[in-house]
Write an enzyme that holds these catalytic residues in place. Structure first.
Site, PDB file in Angstrom:
ATOM      1  N   VAL A   1       1.210   5.936  14.414  1.00 47.73           N
ATOM      2  CA  VAL A   1       0.514   4.876  13.665  1.00 47.73           C
ATOM      3  C   VAL A   1       1.250   3.546  13.846  1.00 47.73           C
ATOM      4  CG1 VAL A   1      -0.213   4.098  11.376  1.00 47.73           C
ATOM      5  CG2 VAL A   1      -0.505   6.488  12.015  1.00 47.73           C
ATOM      6  N   GLY A   2       2.573   3.601  13.930  1.00 50.77           N
ATOM      7  CA  GLY A   2       3.356   2.376  14.135  1.00 50.77           C
ATOM      8  C   GLY A   2       2.944   1.634  15.402  1.00 50.77           C
TER       9      GLY A   2
ATOM     10  N   LYS B   1       0.835  -1.198   0.000  1.00 47.34           N
ATOM     11  CA  LYS B   1       0.000   0.000   0.000  1.00 47.34           C
ATOM     12  C   LYS B   1       0.872   1.251   0.000  1.00 47.34           C
ATOM     13  CE  LYS B   1      -1.783   2.793   2.967  1.00 47.34           C
ATOM     14  NZ  LYS B   1      -1.878   4.022   2.154  1.00 47.34           N
TER      15      LYS B   1
ATOM     16  N   CYS C   1      13.303  10.412   7.820  1.00 47.07           N
ATOM     17  CA  CYS C   1      13.369   9.922   9.204  1.00 47.07           C
ATOM     18  C   CYS C   1      14.801   9.979   9.731  1.00 47.07           C
ATOM     19  CB  CYS C   1      12.789   8.521   9.303  1.00 47.07           C
ATOM     20  SG  CYS C   1      13.336   7.431   8.002  1.00 47.07           S
TER      21      CYS C   1
ATOM     22  N   GLY D   1       6.568   4.884   8.800  1.00 44.12           N
ATOM     23  CA  GLY D   1       5.743   6.077   8.947  1.00 44.12           C
ATOM     24  C   GLY D   1       5.874   6.638  10.339  1.00 44.12           C
ATOM     25  N   SER D   2       4.810   7.233  10.825  1.00 41.22           N
ATOM     26  CA  SER D   2       4.870   7.908  12.117  1.00 41.22           C
ATOM     27  C   SER D   2       4.897   6.903  13.265  1.00 41.22           C
ATOM     28  CB  SER D   2       3.662   8.833  12.268  1.00 41.22           C
ATOM     29  OG  SER D   2       2.470   8.083  12.214  1.00 41.22           O
ATOM     30  N   THR D   3       5.518   7.293  14.357  1.00 38.99           N
ATOM     31  CA  THR D   3       5.576   6.433  15.541  1.00 38.99           C
ATOM     32  C   THR D   3       4.167   6.176  16.071  1.00 38.99           C
ATOM     33  OG1 THR D   3       7.817   7.132  16.073  1.00 38.99           O
ATOM     34  CG2 THR D   3       6.510   6.282  17.895  1.00 38.99           C
TER      35      THR D   3
ATOM     36  N   GLU E   1       9.522  15.151  16.220  1.00 39.18           N
ATOM     37  CA  GLU E   1       9.999  15.099  14.842  1.00 39.18           C
ATOM     38  C   GLU E   1       9.281  16.176  14.028  1.00 39.18           C
ATOM     39  OE1 GLU E   1       9.012  11.525  12.474  1.00 39.18           O
ATOM     40  OE2 GLU E   1      11.082  11.624  11.787  1.00 39.18           O
TER      41      GLU E   1
ATOM     42  N   GLU F   1       9.614   0.963  10.894  1.00 40.64           N
ATOM     43  CA  GLU F   1      10.601   2.033  10.703  1.00 40.64           C
ATOM     44  C   GLU F   1       9.858   3.335  10.982  1.00 40.64           C
ATOM     45  OE1 GLU F   1      13.668   1.488  10.318  1.00 40.64           O
ATOM     46  OE2 GLU F   1      13.876  -0.421   9.263  1.00 40.64           O
TER      47      GLU F   1
HETATM   48  P1  NAP Z   1       1.434   7.978   8.747  1.00 38.59           P
HETATM   49  O1  NAP Z   1       0.058   8.361   9.078  1.00 38.59           O
HETATM   50  O2  NAP Z   1       2.214   7.204   9.736  1.00 38.59           O
HETATM   51  O3  NAP Z   1       1.355   7.169   7.354  1.00 38.59           O
HETATM   52  C1  NAP Z   1       2.281   6.230   6.874  1.00 38.59           C
HETATM   53  C2  NAP Z   1       1.563   5.158   6.077  1.00 38.59           C
HETATM   54  O4  NAP Z   1       0.673   4.428   6.937  1.00 38.59           O
HETATM   55  C3  NAP Z   1       0.664   5.691   4.956  1.00 38.59           C
HETATM   56  O5  NAP Z   1       0.690   4.784   3.882  1.00 38.59           O
HETATM   57  C4  NAP Z   1      -0.687   5.726   5.615  1.00 38.59           C
HETATM   58  O6  NAP Z   1      -1.742   5.688   4.693  1.00 38.59           O
HETATM   59  C5  NAP Z   1      -0.644   4.464   6.449  1.00 38.59           C
HETATM   60  N1  NAP Z   1      -1.575   4.462   7.585  1.00 38.59           N
HETATM   61  C6  NAP Z   1      -2.057   5.528   8.271  1.00 38.59           C
HETATM   62  N2  NAP Z   1      -2.889   5.106   9.257  1.00 38.59           N
HETATM   63  C7  NAP Z   1      -2.919   3.755   9.202  1.00 38.59           C
HETATM   64  C8  NAP Z   1      -3.599   2.745   9.954  1.00 38.59           C
HETATM   65  N3  NAP Z   1      -4.386   3.052  10.981  1.00 38.59           N
HETATM   66  N4  NAP Z   1      -3.405   1.446   9.616  1.00 38.59           N
HETATM   67  C9  NAP Z   1      -2.589   1.124   8.602  1.00 38.59           C
HETATM   68  N5  NAP Z   1      -1.936   2.029   7.843  1.00 38.59           N
HETATM   69  C10 NAP Z   1      -2.093   3.332   8.134  1.00 38.59           C
HETATM   70  O7  NAP Z   1       2.289   9.227   8.358  1.00 38.59           O
HETATM   71  P2  NAP Z   1       1.734  10.630   7.820  1.00 38.59           P
HETATM   72  O8  NAP Z   1       0.391  10.957   8.409  1.00 38.59           O
HETATM   73  O9  NAP Z   1       1.822  10.615   6.370  1.00 38.59           O
HETATM   74  O10 NAP Z   1       2.828  11.611   8.428  1.00 38.59           O
HETATM   75  C11 NAP Z   1       2.718  12.073   9.775  1.00 38.59           C
HETATM   76  C12 NAP Z   1       4.081  12.204  10.410  1.00 38.59           C
HETATM   77  O11 NAP Z   1       4.702  10.913  10.495  1.00 38.59           O
HETATM   78  C13 NAP Z   1       5.108  13.016   9.636  1.00 38.59           C
HETATM   79  O12 NAP Z   1       4.934  14.370   9.831  1.00 38.59           O
HETATM   80  C14 NAP Z   1       6.402  12.482  10.194  1.00 38.59           C
HETATM   81  O13 NAP Z   1       6.707  13.055  11.420  1.00 38.59           O
HETATM   82  C15 NAP Z   1       6.096  11.023  10.384  1.00 38.59           C
HETATM   83  N6  NAP Z   1       6.560  10.192   9.224  1.00 38.59           N
HETATM   84  C16 NAP Z   1       7.696   9.486   9.365  1.00 38.59           C
HETATM   85  C17 NAP Z   1       8.161   8.737   8.294  1.00 38.59           C
HETATM   86  C18 NAP Z   1       9.406   7.937   8.376  1.00 38.59           C
HETATM   87  O14 NAP Z   1      10.004   7.644   7.353  1.00 38.59           O
HETATM   88  N7  NAP Z   1       9.820   7.503   9.532  1.00 38.59           N
HETATM   89  C19 NAP Z   1       7.466   8.703   7.097  1.00 38.59           C
HETATM   90  C20 NAP Z   1       6.284   9.428   6.991  1.00 38.59           C
HETATM   91  C21 NAP Z   1       5.848  10.158   8.082  1.00 38.59           C
HETATM   92  P3  NAP Z   1      -2.409   7.032   4.052  1.00 38.59           P
HETATM   93  O15 NAP Z   1      -1.564   8.184   4.442  1.00 38.59           O
HETATM   94  O16 NAP Z   1      -2.404   6.755   2.611  1.00 38.59           O
HETATM   95  O17 NAP Z   1      -3.778   7.092   4.614  1.00 38.59           O
HETATM   96 MG    MG Z   2      -1.364   9.922   8.942  1.00 36.00          MG
END
Ligand code: NAP
Ligand code: MG
Length: 452
Positions: free
Chosen positions: A211-212, A154, A263, A207-209, A356, A229
């Site tokens: 959601v992780g 995804k 990140c 992605g974000s900590t 972050e 990650e």
């Molecule tokens: P995010 O919400 O953690 O999204 C990352 C991925 O997870 C996207 O594909 C997202 O899908 C998916 N996702 C979101 N909620 C989910 C759930 N409940 N179950 C399964 N998958 C889910 O990150 P973001 O909202 O784009 O960014 C927010 C913050 O996260 C950033 O500002 C940054 O601080 C951090 N971040 C860190 C990294 C990293 O490389 N460590 C990368 C991105 C963001 P959709 O977005 O398509 O809905």
């Molecule tokens: Mg998000």
């Protein structure tokens, strides 16, 4: 039918409109992946290797197209985007070496023979963020496919275009139907199904900590394997005995690359107090010199942020009371621009030091001595990467061992090589990607005793 508009963050123009995959379609794809798995794991190692090599070659043949797609979709500079597409190719070539080298053990036992196998897990779900759509996808699907798993992937809703193209290239290269499927959709729909569907045996999430943690908790219900990650708040530690000119000239690229949406961004620069003022003097022209603008121009070093909402979030870290030392430039006109920004926090509890930012904002902080530097570097929930600038080899090694982070570089800001392990300490993640053991994260070890 839910659709989404893909927007070019440098121009705010709509690039294309896409249909989003529903929960029912996700289930159907997972079931296709499960059925395809029986044949895929039975493909002879040499043949699986050959298919991955052909997939790598298809990526290479389309490298410029993939790079241009990423410039349009994510606002990445063209130079970075070419590197990213090349990284996918290289990860696939490296993965092609795995099927024939997935060695088990023969362990001495009484009364028989004991051997181990690295069995594939089954269906692996890879959830990718918008910041590095191509490499992060490949770090999951490359070794997962090599180890005999099938993959559902995804992409982030904001950045699906290169992943969709990679899915097509896999089919063109001869990877069988159902083995690697790309499902553009929402995290709350498609991503959630990867967590809850019992046929998905592992979730790889970047992605974000926040959601992780949710994903890890969801996976716990089925004792589902996870690799995470997550975020970072990495330190770039500059000692007085370092080559200060080089440390200052490179520091902007250690944090502002990809507009800080990385990140591994070194978003805290810790500078030994005796050279603090001198370092800032050297840093200022380096920051002002970062070429911010049209990401499709060859000379551009930093593009826009991914979205208006993200820009608002980044901007919220620089409050009216924040001490801004200096900023770089940004173009006028449309696009989600934010200039490289250097701030001097008042206290260790300032949000800009603890959270972050994921944008081009860096905080510079003084330290007294080696122990103080390590203490400050470790004063965070995160532990992903970091840099150490010193000309003293002993200090470089002591500090490298002292900093709680998964990926450190001395007199450099490099973090990622596809043949070395990558991942975080503490709340920056769980497990490792890439490196010599990449495939083992996608297998179970099976022990078999044969009585003789
Ligand atoms: P995010 O919400 O953690 O999204 C990352 C991925 O997870 C996207 O594909 C997202 O899908 C998916 N996702 C979101 N909620 C989910 C759930 N409940 N179950 C399964 N998958 C889910 O990150 P973001 O909202 O784009 O960014 C927010 C913050 O996260 C950033 O500002 C940054 O601080 C951090 N971040 C860190 C990294 C990293 O490389 N460590 C990368 C991105 C963001 P959709 O977005 O398509 O809905
Ligand atoms: Mg998000």
């Amino acid at each position: 039918m839910t659709t989404t508009q893909v927007v070019n963050p440098a121009t705010e123009q709509v690039v294309t409109t896409l249909e989003l995959v529903s929960a029912a379609e996700t289930d159907a794809a997972i079931e296709r992946a499960q059925r395809a798995g029986a044949d895929w794991r039975a493909v002879a190692p040499g043949d699986r290797a050959r298919l991955l090599r052909r997939f790598a070659e298809a990526v290479d043949a389309n490298l410029e197209q993939l790079a241009q797609l990423e410039v349009a979709n994510a606002g990445h500079t063209i130079g970075n985007a070419r590197w990213e597409a090349g990284n996918v190719r290289d990860v696939l070539h490296f993965a092609a070496g795995i099927p024939e080298r997935l060695l088990g053990n023969q362990i001495p036992v009484a009364g028989g023979v004991d051997i181990t196998f690295h069995e594939p897990l089954g269906v692996v779900g890879v959830i990718v963020p918008w910041n590095f759509p191509m490499p992060i996808a490949a770090w999951g699907f490359g070794p997962a496919l090599a180890a005999g798993n099938t993959v559902v992937l995804k992409p982030a809703e904001l950045t699906p275009l290169t992943a969709i193209r990679l899915g097509e290239l896999a089919l063109e290269a001869g990877v069988p139907e159902g083995v690697f499927q790309v499902l553009p959709g929402k995290g709350s729909v498609v991503g959630r199904r990867f967590v809850t569907h019992p046929a998905v045996r592992k979730v790889v999430f970047t992605g974000s900590t926040e959601v992780g943690k949710e994903i890890m908790a969801g996976c716990a219900r089925q004792v589902k394997r996870v690799t995470l990650e997550l975020g970072g708040k990495s330190a770039n530690i500059v000692f007085a005995d370092a080559d200060l000119e080089r440390a200052a000239a490179t520091a902007p690229y250690g944090v502002f690359d990809n507009a800080g949406q990385d990140c591994c961004a070194r978003s805290r620069i810790l500078v030994q107090r005796s050279v603090f003022d001198r370092f800032l003097e050297l840093l200022e022209p380096a920051v002002r010199g970062v070429r911010v603008g049209d990401p499709s121009a060859e000379s551009t070093e930093m593009g826009p942020l991914i979205s208006a909402a993200h820009r608002a979030r980044v901007a919220s870290f620089v409050e009216p009371s924040t001490k801004v030392a200096f900023t770089g430039t940004q173009p006028d006109g449309p696009g989600f621009w934010y200039p490289p920004t250097v701030v001097l926090p008042d206290a260790p509890s300032d949000r800009v030091l603890t959270e972050e930012v994921f944008g081009p904002v860096v905080a510079v902080v003084p330290f007294e001595d080696e122990a103080d530097a390590v203490r400050i570097a470790n004063d965070t929930e995160y532990g992903l990467s970091g840099s150490i600038w010193t000309n003293n080899v002993g200090r470089a090694l002591r500090v490298s061992r002292g900093v709680e982070a998964g990926n450190l570089s001395v007199n450099s800001h490099s973090s990622v090589r596809y043949w070395t392990p990558f991942g975080g300490f503490k709340q920056s993640g769980l497990g490792r990607e890439l490196g010599p053991d990449a495939a083992l994260a996608f297998t179970e070890t099976k022990n078999v005793f044969i009585a003789t």
